[in-house]
Motif scaffolding. Sequence first.
Motif, PDB file in Angstrom:
ATOM      1  N   ILE A  23      20.020 -12.267  55.972  1.00  0.00           N
ATOM      2  CA  ILE A  23      21.212 -12.736  56.670  1.00  0.00           C
ATOM      3  C   ILE A  23      20.942 -12.613  58.163  1.00  0.00           C
ATOM      4  N   ARG A  28      24.343 -15.182  64.241  1.00  0.00           N
ATOM      5  CA  ARG A  28      25.800 -15.179  64.110  1.00  0.00           C
ATOM      6  C   ARG A  28      26.491 -14.508  65.300  1.00  0.00           C
ATOM      7  N   ASN A  53      28.560 -12.575  54.287  1.00  0.00           N
ATOM      8  CA  ASN A  53      27.705 -13.755  54.358  1.00  0.00           C
ATOM      9  C   ASN A  53      26.571 -13.678  53.344  1.00  0.00           C
ATOM     10  N   ASP A  56      20.601 -16.607  54.702  1.00  0.00           N
ATOM     11  CA  ASP A  56      20.371 -17.949  55.217  1.00  0.00           C
ATOM     12  C   ASP A  56      18.952 -18.159  55.720  1.00  0.00           C
TER      13      ASP A  56
END
Length: 289
Positions: A23, A28, A53, A56
């Motif tokens: 993540i 972010r 989350n 990614d």
Amino acid sequence: MQFISFTHQGRNSFGAIAGGGVIDLGARLGLSDLGQALRRRPLDALIDEAGRNAADLPAAQALDAYRPVVADPEKILCAGLNYAEHVRETQKERTERPTIFLRVAESQVGHGQPILLPPESARLDYEGEIAVVIGKRGRRIPENQAFSYIAGFACYNDGSIRDWQTHTSQWGPGKNFQNTGGFGPTLVTSDEIGENEVLMLETRLNGLVMQRATTDMLIFAIPELVAYCSSFVTLSPGDVIVTGTPGGVGARRQPPVFMKDGDVVEVEVSKLGVLRNPVRSEIPERCAD
């Protein structure tokens, strides 16, 4: 939870490992370094952000490179002579208070990155250790509260240039050559480690075990080190305390064993993983005009 600092597609960032991937918290939050994030937000807030989350980025092994777990610490405080066996092999006297010296951030490399043997010396030694990363600001922290100030733990290799370390009574030069200290692979948060849990530390050089000890063998336990260091300086989030190396260092073996180009050194700590670094001879840069 495990936090990782990395480079991916030319960008420095940090994140949390989850679901087989990473993540990207740095993207972010608009930040590039874990230390900076800890200084701006409580650790719990970073954990909560990660929990909201999904991964990614690909698995950590597919990232371009690991960086030191905290690449931007304000302070790196290192304990010397903190295992009795190491005190004996160095023929030093056990001290009443911790022996503390400083490292600079530029002396560190991440997991998988080469530890550099500088042209100034052939006496590059390994020192497997456990690093503590501070999670909240504190001064004069009582020992019985020290654990609550710790964000997490990681493996550390306090690589030392032995002849430069002994030029004088001050160890600084031998402890701060660029890219000689390994730090990683991840930061394991303190909620994953029991406050009084005994961890096992092992250092291997080319697969051969060189050091092995447990944290109950520390002369000055981790809470003592946190309390002592916070007595003379304010500890800030992202600061690193390196807790000392056990006996078995290369300089004290007969004959001595120093790391050389092509070697692979590993520091493994139970529950913290394996920090692995190849050793490479440094190619000196030309002095700028």
